[in-house]
Scaffold this motif. Structure first.
Motif, mmCIF file in Angstrom:
data_model
loop_
_atom_site.group_PDB
_atom_site.id
_atom_site.type_symbol
_atom_site.label_atom_id
_atom_site.label_comp_id
_atom_site.label_asym_id
_atom_site.label_seq_id
_atom_site.Cartn_x
_atom_site.Cartn_y
_atom_site.Cartn_z
ATOM 1 N N LEU A 1 74.615 17.525 82.106
ATOM 2 C CA LEU A 1 73.795 16.824 83.104
ATOM 3 C C LEU A 1 72.303 17.117 82.965
ATOM 4 N N TYR A 2 71.991 18.400 82.740
ATOM 5 C CA TYR A 2 70.601 18.814 82.938
ATOM 6 C C TYR A 2 69.877 19.434 81.754
ATOM 7 N N PHE A 3 70.578 19.700 80.663
ATOM 8 C CA PHE A 3 69.931 20.491 79.611
ATOM 9 C C PHE A 3 68.616 19.903 79.104
ATOM 10 N N GLN A 4 68.644 18.616 78.816
ATOM 11 C CA GLN A 4 67.432 17.968 78.273
ATOM 12 C C GLN A 4 66.237 18.149 79.193
ATOM 13 N N ARG A 5 66.464 17.856 80.466
ATOM 14 C CA ARG A 5 65.410 17.957 81.467
ATOM 15 C C ARG A 5 64.937 19.410 81.613
ATOM 16 N N ASP A 6 65.914 20.342 81.682
ATOM 17 C CA ASP A 6 65.593 21.764 81.865
ATOM 18 C C ASP A 6 64.811 22.315 80.681
ATOM 19 N N PHE A 7 65.229 21.879 79.500
ATOM 20 C CA PHE A 7 64.606 22.394 78.290
ATOM 21 C C PHE A 7 63.131 22.005 78.241
ATOM 22 N N LYS A 8 62.845 20.776 78.631
ATOM 23 C CA LYS A 8 61.449 20.299 78.654
ATOM 24 C C LYS A 8 60.626 21.086 79.669
ATOM 25 N N ARG A 9 61.230 21.397 80.821
ATOM 26 C CA ARG A 9 60.505 22.093 81.892
ATOM 27 C C ARG A 9 60.195 23.536 81.504
ATOM 28 N N GLY A 10 61.122 24.169 80.804
ATOM 29 C CA GLY A 10 60.901 25.539 80.344
ATOM 30 C C GLY A 10 61.347 26.603 81.330
ATOM 31 N N VAL A 11 61.301 27.866 80.880
ATOM 32 C CA VAL A 11 61.825 28.991 81.653
ATOM 33 C C VAL A 11 61.026 29.216 82.952
ATOM 34 N N ASP A 12 59.706 29.279 82.855
ATOM 35 C CA ASP A 12 58.903 29.589 84.046
ATOM 36 C C ASP A 12 59.078 28.539 85.146
ATOM 37 N N GLY A 13 59.007 27.284 84.769
ATOM 38 C CA GLY A 13 59.159 26.210 85.749
ATOM 39 C C GLY A 13 60.538 26.211 86.379
ATOM 40 N N THR A 14 61.544 26.475 85.563
ATOM 41 C CA THR A 14 62.919 26.489 86.075
ATOM 42 C C THR A 14 63.128 27.684 86.999
ATOM 43 N N PHE A 15 62.545 28.824 86.639
ATOM 44 C CA PHE A 15 62.653 30.008 87.491
ATOM 45 C C PHE A 15 61.989 29.738 88.847
ATOM 46 N N SER A 16 60.882 29.038 88.811
ATOM 47 C CA SER A 16 60.173 28.714 90.043
ATOM 48 C C SER A 16 61.035 27.834 90.970
ATOM 49 N N ILE B 1 73.183 27.943 92.459
ATOM 50 C CA ILE B 1 73.978 28.179 91.249
ATOM 51 C C ILE B 1 73.638 27.140 90.172
ATOM 52 N N ALA B 2 73.300 25.926 90.575
ATOM 53 C CA ALA B 2 72.921 24.896 89.595
ATOM 54 C C ALA B 2 71.644 25.299 88.858
ATOM 55 N N TRP B 3 70.661 25.791 89.594
ATOM 56 C CA TRP B 3 69.406 26.185 88.952
ATOM 57 C C TRP B 3 69.568 27.465 88.138
ATOM 58 N N LEU B 4 70.449 28.338 88.595
ATOM 59 C CA LEU B 4 70.733 29.548 87.817
ATOM 60 C C LEU B 4 71.403 29.161 86.490
ATOM 61 N N ALA B 5 72.302 28.189 86.566
ATOM 62 C CA ALA B 5 72.966 27.697 85.353
ATOM 63 C C ALA B 5 71.959 27.030 84.422
ATOM 64 N N SER B 6 71.014 26.276 85.005
ATOM 65 C CA SER B 6 69.961 25.637 84.204
ATOM 66 C C SER B 6 69.164 26.687 83.440
ATOM 67 N N LEU B 7 68.783 27.736 84.156
ATOM 68 C CA LEU B 7 67.991 28.806 83.560
ATOM 69 C C LEU B 7 68.783 29.489 82.435
ATOM 70 N N ALA B 8 70.054 29.725 82.685
ATOM 71 C CA ALA B 8 70.912 30.345 81.659
ATOM 72 C C ALA B 8 71.009 29.431 80.437
ATOM 73 N N ASN B 9 71.211 28.142 80.672
ATOM 74 C CA ASN B 9 71.351 27.201 79.558
ATOM 75 C C ASN B 9 70.123 27.187 78.649
ATOM 76 N N ILE B 10 68.935 27.134 79.253
ATOM 77 C CA ILE B 10 67.746 27.059 78.386
ATOM 78 C C ILE B 10 67.413 28.395 77.727
ATOM 79 N N THR B 11 68.012 29.491 78.220
ATOM 80 C CA THR B 11 67.786 30.764 77.530
ATOM 81 C C THR B 11 68.959 31.097 76.614
ATOM 82 N N GLY B 12 69.866 30.139 76.452
ATOM 83 C CA GLY B 12 70.978 30.317 75.508
ATOM 84 C C GLY B 12 72.028 31.307 75.970
#
Lengths: 86, 86
Positions: A4-19, A48-59
């Motif tokens: 659902l979200y990897f592409q979008r999350d990846f573009k936003r990056g770690v800092d933005g997703t953490f925020s 949990i969705a945003w935590l999963a997003s953060l985990a996904n973009i950090t591999g």
């Protein structure tokens, strides 16, 4: 979540997703003060969705990480149920 | 997680558990600045463990909450993958 979200999350990056994750945690805190269980449930889902997003973009595989550390006993006191003093 | 920690979490209460969750999120933030993947994985595990603790003592099923809201499309834009502009 990844599909659902990897592409979008990846573009936003770690800092933005953490925020975003921090903001969602604040919303959960507010929901916990109220009595609307359904709303609280949705806020938990968002955290949990945003935590999963953060985990996904950090591999990192969030489920695997949780199982590795918390399999069947507490990683600190090595007991089940946990006997830690906090 | 419930079997391991419910008794302890229940005694601590919502506010105390939320406070631990916030601390764990800070630790995750620090870990994400570094390059130690194993350490980061453990911090992710801690955040999800405390989130699960918080859900357990508020009578919410975390997994069910996530599935209810994020089943197969984004709850905001209703698309998969998500097309939301953030």
């Amino acid at each position: 979540m990844k599909r659902l979200y990897f592409q979008r999350d990846f573009k936003r990056g770690v800092d933005g997703t953490f925020s975003w994750l921090t903001d969602e945690l604040e919303e959960l805190k507010e929901a916990l003060k109220g009595t609307d269980k359904e709303a609280t449930e949705k806020e938990f889902a968002d955290v949990i969705a945003w935590l999963a997003s953060l985990a996904n973009i950090t591999g990192i595989d969030l489920e695997k990480a949780a199982i590795n550390k918390y399999s069947n006993k507490c990683p600190k006191c090595k007991k089940s149920p946990c006997q830690c003093p906090f």
